[in-house]
Design a protein around this motif. Sequence first.
Motif, PDB file in Angstrom:
ATOM      1  N   VAL A  67     -22.498   0.205 -14.210  1.00  0.00           N
ATOM      2  CA  VAL A  67     -22.069   1.068 -13.114  1.00  0.00           C
ATOM      3  C   VAL A  67     -22.363   0.599 -11.631  1.00  0.00           C
ATOM      4  O   VAL A  67     -21.829   0.364 -10.661  1.00  0.00           O
ATOM      5  CB  VAL A  67     -22.343   2.362 -13.331  1.00  0.00           C
ATOM      6  CG1 VAL A  67     -21.774   3.335 -12.066  1.00  0.00           C
ATOM      7  CG2 VAL A  67     -21.456   3.040 -14.451  1.00  0.00           C
ATOM      8  N   LEU A  68     -23.935   0.462 -11.655  1.00  0.00           N
ATOM      9  CA  LEU A  68     -24.462   0.020 -10.505  1.00  0.00           C
ATOM     10  C   LEU A  68     -24.180  -1.243  -9.997  1.00  0.00           C
ATOM     11  O   LEU A  68     -24.204  -1.502  -8.913  1.00  0.00           O
ATOM     12  CB  LEU A  68     -26.229   0.029 -10.570  1.00  0.00           C
ATOM     13  CG  LEU A  68     -26.940   1.395 -11.130  1.00  0.00           C
ATOM     14  CD1 LEU A  68     -28.299   1.367 -11.308  1.00  0.00           C
ATOM     15  CD2 LEU A  68     -26.675   2.311  -9.810  1.00  0.00           C
ATOM     16  N   SER A  69     -23.755  -2.320 -10.758  1.00  0.00           N
ATOM     17  CA  SER A  69     -23.437  -3.514 -10.640  1.00  0.00           C
ATOM     18  C   SER A  69     -22.086  -3.222  -9.806  1.00  0.00           C
ATOM     19  O   SER A  69     -21.771  -4.268  -8.613  1.00  0.00           O
ATOM     20  CB  SER A  69     -23.237  -4.410 -11.681  1.00  0.00           C
ATOM     21  OG  SER A  69     -24.596  -4.846 -12.371  1.00  0.00           O
ATOM     22  N   ARG A  70     -21.043  -2.541 -10.178  1.00  0.00           N
ATOM     23  CA  ARG A  70     -19.785  -2.355  -9.790  1.00  0.00           C
ATOM     24  C   ARG A  70     -19.957  -1.859  -8.300  1.00  0.00           C
ATOM     25  O   ARG A  70     -19.364  -2.307  -7.330  1.00  0.00           O
ATOM     26  CB  ARG A  70     -19.009  -1.588 -10.541  1.00  0.00           C
ATOM     27  CG  ARG A  70     -17.457  -1.252  -9.999  1.00  0.00           C
ATOM     28  CD  ARG A  70     -16.552  -0.280 -10.897  1.00  0.00           C
ATOM     29  NE  ARG A  70     -16.897  -0.660 -12.160  1.00  0.00           N
ATOM     30  CZ  ARG A  70     -17.447   0.080 -13.366  1.00  0.00           C
ATOM     31  NH1 ARG A  70     -18.160   1.240 -12.987  1.00  0.00           N
ATOM     32  NH2 ARG A  70     -17.259  -0.102 -14.696  1.00  0.00           N
ATOM     33  N   GLU A  71     -20.901  -0.768  -8.233  1.00  0.00           N
ATOM     34  CA  GLU A  71     -21.237  -0.093  -6.815  1.00  0.00           C
ATOM     35  C   GLU A  71     -21.791  -1.114  -5.863  1.00  0.00           C
ATOM     36  O   GLU A  71     -21.278  -1.314  -4.710  1.00  0.00           O
ATOM     37  CB  GLU A  71     -22.052   1.200  -6.958  1.00  0.00           C
ATOM     38  CG  GLU A  71     -21.492   2.125  -7.757  1.00  0.00           C
ATOM     39  CD  GLU A  71     -22.280   3.276  -8.087  1.00  0.00           C
ATOM     40  OE1 GLU A  71     -23.457   3.376  -7.508  1.00  0.00           O
ATOM     41  OE2 GLU A  71     -21.782   4.309  -8.688  1.00  0.00           O
ATOM     42  N   ARG A  72     -22.653  -1.944  -6.424  1.00  0.00           N
ATOM     43  CA  ARG A  72     -23.327  -3.101  -5.407  1.00  0.00           C
ATOM     44  C   ARG A  72     -22.318  -4.028  -5.014  1.00  0.00           C
ATOM     45  O   ARG A  72     -22.485  -4.369  -3.868  1.00  0.00           O
ATOM     46  CB  ARG A  72     -24.400  -3.727  -6.429  1.00  0.00           C
ATOM     47  CG  ARG A  72     -25.353  -4.697  -5.446  1.00  0.00           C
ATOM     48  CD  ARG A  72     -26.175  -5.178  -6.173  1.00  0.00           C
ATOM     49  NE  ARG A  72     -25.670  -6.102  -7.565  1.00  0.00           N
ATOM     50  CZ  ARG A  72     -26.582  -6.665  -8.491  1.00  0.00           C
ATOM     51  NH1 ARG A  72     -27.874  -6.642  -8.126  1.00  0.00           N
ATOM     52  NH2 ARG A  72     -25.918  -7.582  -9.459  1.00  0.00           N
ATOM     53  N   GLN A  73     -21.279  -4.438  -5.913  1.00  0.00           N
ATOM     54  CA  GLN A  73     -20.374  -5.482  -5.474  1.00  0.00           C
ATOM     55  C   GLN A  73     -19.404  -4.886  -4.489  1.00  0.00           C
ATOM     56  O   GLN A  73     -19.281  -5.569  -3.524  1.00  0.00           O
ATOM     57  CB  GLN A  73     -19.766  -5.888  -6.761  1.00  0.00           C
ATOM     58  CG  GLN A  73     -18.745  -7.046  -6.418  1.00  0.00           C
ATOM     59  CD  GLN A  73     -17.939  -7.401  -7.766  1.00  0.00           C
ATOM     60  OE1 GLN A  73     -18.237  -7.016  -8.722  1.00  0.00           O
ATOM     61  NE2 GLN A  73     -16.825  -8.078  -7.595  1.00  0.00           N
ATOM     62  N   ILE A  74     -18.978  -3.574  -4.613  1.00  0.00           N
ATOM     63  CA  ILE A  74     -18.005  -2.897  -3.650  1.00  0.00           C
ATOM     64  C   ILE A  74     -18.670  -2.741  -2.393  1.00  0.00           C
ATOM     65  O   ILE A  74     -18.397  -3.017  -1.076  1.00  0.00           O
ATOM     66  CB  ILE A  74     -17.610  -1.976  -4.204  1.00  0.00           C
ATOM     67  CG1 ILE A  74     -16.693  -1.866  -5.404  1.00  0.00           C
ATOM     68  CG2 ILE A  74     -16.792  -0.814  -3.043  1.00  0.00           C
ATOM     69  CD1 ILE A  74     -16.192  -0.599  -6.306  1.00  0.00           C
ATOM     70  N   ALA A  75     -20.190  -2.316  -2.474  1.00  0.00           N
ATOM     71  CA  ALA A  75     -20.802  -1.947  -1.088  1.00  0.00           C
ATOM     72  C   ALA A  75     -21.064  -3.280  -0.300  1.00  0.00           C
ATOM     73  O   ALA A  75     -20.980  -3.309   0.930  1.00  0.00           O
ATOM     74  CB  ALA A  75     -22.266  -1.328  -1.585  1.00  0.00           C
ATOM     75  N   ALA A  76     -21.480  -4.379  -1.106  1.00  0.00           N
ATOM     76  CA  ALA A  76     -21.580  -5.620  -0.586  1.00  0.00           C
ATOM     77  C   ALA A  76     -20.476  -6.234   0.224  1.00  0.00           C
ATOM     78  O   ALA A  76     -20.433  -6.901   1.467  1.00  0.00           O
ATOM     79  CB  ALA A  76     -22.348  -6.696  -1.446  1.00  0.00           C
ATOM     80  N   ARG A  77     -19.465  -6.155  -0.558  1.00  0.00           N
ATOM     81  CA  ARG A  77     -18.142  -6.431   0.112  1.00  0.00           C
ATOM     82  C   ARG A  77     -17.858  -5.833   1.363  1.00  0.00           C
ATOM     83  O   ARG A  77     -17.230  -6.316   2.433  1.00  0.00           O
ATOM     84  CB  ARG A  77     -16.818  -6.424  -1.179  1.00  0.00           C
ATOM     85  CG  ARG A  77     -15.726  -6.950  -0.678  1.00  0.00           C
ATOM     86  CD  ARG A  77     -14.419  -6.484  -1.482  1.00  0.00           C
ATOM     87  NE  ARG A  77     -14.664  -6.751  -2.906  1.00  0.00           N
ATOM     88  CZ  ARG A  77     -14.225  -6.264  -3.959  1.00  0.00           C
ATOM     89  NH1 ARG A  77     -13.411  -5.483  -3.772  1.00  0.00           N
ATOM     90  NH2 ARG A  77     -14.442  -6.722  -5.016  1.00  0.00           N
ATOM     91  N   GLN A  78     -18.189  -4.449   1.313  1.00  0.00           N
ATOM     92  CA  GLN A  78     -17.507  -3.607   2.464  1.00  0.00           C
ATOM     93  C   GLN A  78     -18.748  -4.077   3.697  1.00  0.00           C
ATOM     94  O   GLN A  78     -18.156  -3.967   4.674  1.00  0.00           O
ATOM     95  CB  GLN A  78     -17.649  -2.245   2.126  1.00  0.00           C
ATOM     96  CG  GLN A  78     -16.579  -1.840   1.121  1.00  0.00           C
ATOM     97  CD  GLN A  78     -17.069  -0.170   0.600  1.00  0.00           C
ATOM     98  OE1 GLN A  78     -17.928   0.290   0.912  1.00  0.00           O
ATOM     99  NE2 GLN A  78     -15.671   0.301   0.038  1.00  0.00           N
ATOM    100  N   LEU A  79     -19.653  -4.275   3.360  1.00  0.00           N
ATOM    101  CA  LEU A  79     -20.977  -4.901   4.188  1.00  0.00           C
ATOM    102  C   LEU A  79     -20.308  -6.087   4.982  1.00  0.00           C
ATOM    103  O   LEU A  79     -20.448  -6.056   6.299  1.00  0.00           O
ATOM    104  CB  LEU A  79     -22.205  -5.032   3.491  1.00  0.00           C
ATOM    105  CG  LEU A  79     -23.222  -5.193   4.596  1.00  0.00           C
ATOM    106  CD1 LEU A  79     -23.746  -3.893   5.219  1.00  0.00           C
ATOM    107  CD2 LEU A  79     -24.420  -5.824   3.822  1.00  0.00           C
ATOM    108  N   ALA A  80     -19.834  -7.126   4.342  1.00  0.00           N
ATOM    109  CA  ALA A  80     -19.357  -8.067   4.812  1.00  0.00           C
ATOM    110  C   ALA A  80     -17.950  -7.894   5.638  1.00  0.00           C
ATOM    111  O   ALA A  80     -17.926  -8.553   6.798  1.00  0.00           O
ATOM    112  CB  ALA A  80     -18.870  -9.227   3.808  1.00  0.00           C
ATOM    113  N   GLY A  81     -17.255  -6.945   5.115  1.00  0.00           N
ATOM    114  CA  GLY A  81     -16.084  -6.607   5.891  1.00  0.00           C
ATOM    115  C   GLY A  81     -16.363  -5.969   7.326  1.00  0.00           C
ATOM    116  O   GLY A  81     -15.648  -6.183   8.457  1.00  0.00           O
TER     117      GLY A  81
END
Length: 905
Positions: A217-231
């Motif tokens: 779950v944390l890996s999924r949240e980390r991936q989405i948060a990192a993608r949004q940070l790049a955006g």
Amino acid sequence: MERGLFGFILKYSKRDQLLIVPLVLLSMLFYYASLDLPKTIINQPIQGKGFPNPESTVAFFRMVVHWPDFLGGGSWTVFDGFSLERTPYLLALTFTFLALIIISGWIKFQINTMKGWMGERMLRRLRYTLFDHMLRFPIPHFRRVKSAEMATMINSEVEPLGGFVGEALITPLYLGGQALTALLFILFQHIYLGMVAFTMVLIQAVIIPKLRRRLLVLSRERQIAARQLAGRFAECVDGVVEIHAHDTSNYERAEFSARLGRLFLIRFEHYQRKFLIKFLNNLLSQITPFLFYLVGGYLAIVGRLDIGALVAVIAAYKDLPGPVKELIDWDQERMDAGIKYTQVIEQFTVDKLSPVALQQLVEVPLLPTAGVLKAGNLSLLDESGSKTVDGVSFEVGLHAHVAIVGSNGSGGGELAQILARLVLPDSGSVEMGGMDMTRASEAVTGRAVSYVGSASYLFPVSVRENLVYGLKHRPIVAAAYEGDARKLQESRSREAARAGNSTLDIDAQWLDYKAAGVSGKEEMEGRLLEVLRTVELEETLFEIGLKSAVPANKHPELAANILLARETMRERLARPELTDLVERFDVTRYNRNSTMAENLLFGTPVGKIFDVDSLAMNPYVRRVLDDGGLSNDLLQVGHKLAETMLELFSDLPPGHELFERFSFIAYDDLPNVKDIVSRVAASGLDRLDEADRNRLLGLPFKLILTKHRLGLIDEALESRILQARQQFAANLPPTMRSAIEFFDPGRYNGAATLQDNILFGKIATSQAGGAGQIGALTREILEELMLRPQVLTIGLDYQVGPGGARLSITDRQKVAIGRALLKQPVVLVLDQAAAVFDPKAQEVIVGNILACRQRSAVFWVLNRIDLAERFDHVLVLENGKLVEQGGFDELIRRKGKLYALSERR
């Protein structure tokens, strides 16, 4: 695209996976032998079992086949082996053990190499598939996605998937085989020890995966948060002007910091749980040896287990936690990779994806060349379900010039995109010469129609490459390869096919000269210049060409012609009325219209060695200055210059014109320079550290006497700089000679601009209107020598930067219009393409384009009603509906909607 990761893996790599399986099974045989052999070494040659006396021998490498009972039993000796005494037998067994280790390592190396190839090939396939899907997205979908997020997905987010693909099936087979082999070996030695090992492995296999569920779950949240940070970062880059204009930089810092905070908490919890699981895993792994020493030691003491077997069991278990731990890690990686794959696929799965057939390569498509363009009951819905185009129907000839007008939100832009087949209508059709363009492939629409919007995109290549981009539909002439190059290309093509990539050769000749109306490269240059004149870009590129540095080895003919232009310029400047407009370079004189750096070097730097910004830190330059006694003098000049700049700039806002004129110190560097001046006032110039001395010493190198007029350089200092110039040239090390192009009246300077080469000097800033006169004279000379096309060719090679950022917005639009004109489409569609130009430029460019397309169709969404008078036919839209159409004069006489719009404006 396959919805699940393992479906994707099995579909495209099943054959490669199966090819590795025999190697994995073979490795298990050698692995088991390497576990069993140490027991034999300890029990026989070391402890003496089988050697009752010193002269006893044992058969080494004896091969016996034992027949099963259903075949009659018995045995067959294939090879009697070698009779060896105790010490030779020890050497033979240990070297056999070494051979087993080497063979096992080599097999593992081969397995890993094959897994690596397979993983990289599958990663290549996945990235290509995602890129292919992106090219098939409907145009409206791009309004809902962020380019930075999509780039992150196709680059970094799928990167781990490539490594996992190679591990997906082979790793559990290999590691599972190793673990099972070790467990069976331990069981064969003693059942109790085997049960202990099996129990501990079972506990690890059950507990650890359960603890790792939260990690997923944390890996999924980390991936989405990192993608949004790049955006969000990309949004700030794109909107940096708005941020500065509205003073919201601190708000953006706070918002970005909050995002980083959320990401930090997610990552911190992930690391805490990750290392807790690692601790428990290591603890369980270390408990088992404790039980082996306890239980196995007791069994050895009571005589139920020999020492060799105990040592072999302990050695075998040392290899057991590794595969078990890696299997658990593999399971975690499997779930993590599956989540990443699913998330990426979801982002690239969209409705109304263009069929593959619409973008397939067509060698010579059939294009509509005559007839009419007929729109029948066209309708288009936006995301809310409202009609932006509502039942539009019209019919015009394929030679007509059609203006589309209306108020804001009338649907003209949407209609233009439908006509260009960039957007498919929800109902209705567009026929061109009897061909239904809504169902035609891009091979047809991409050649028959050109589209230019109000804000066009340029690729980060040269102006020329952007202009000819619309001619690259297919490889026209195959590239010629010979010898090793041919073999390499064939290998690349095979690998591309295996990875499901395009096998079209990017090094082939892609330019369709015929589509541009020319027969080859030479005629293309003339066609490009013709397009430049049509879009009023010729003069801009001519200026760019003049201000470009052109190496002589790349354009030898141009270099020779520029020397002729230089001689002609020298003769013209001999006229009394022109002689003071240019101060020519003279090795014996200080040029007061050049920088001090140019006067010292008497040449143009090549590369970074003698770059003006770091000239004061160059060891050779410092030695020349020290030998000439100039260091302290220039340091004082730099100090006075810094004080003067602080006085001038202290109360000025950033961006003031004085910063451009006195470009010694940037606005952001003022505080640093102020600190240096304060330190000088407190302790003097002699006590400055090296960094401060270099900062002050570098300031005078940008000083131009006639431009800056600060009175800091007198004739005595000029004379000493001329002496240093001679010393600089005379003692220049051979290794540095290629780092500078010296000024020579008989030699072309490849590091200087074409204009500087022609003038061989600097325009005198003290002469009013001198720059204009010299510019006109330069053009006159180049026209006489017929060099203007060559200079324009250099301008065409100008790199436009990301998105065309090195060009003005109007020049970017002109390049885009030129690109559309160059491929001579049947229908040219322009959606407010001239809106960025001033009114006069709009009239000129609209007139030029209509004149060059007298017999070809033009559909133009206009932002000015008066320009519609130049067109054959006018479509008037309101709220997506076609309210009237006809000739301009006729519609004005009717005093309908067009008349109302013209009166309003």
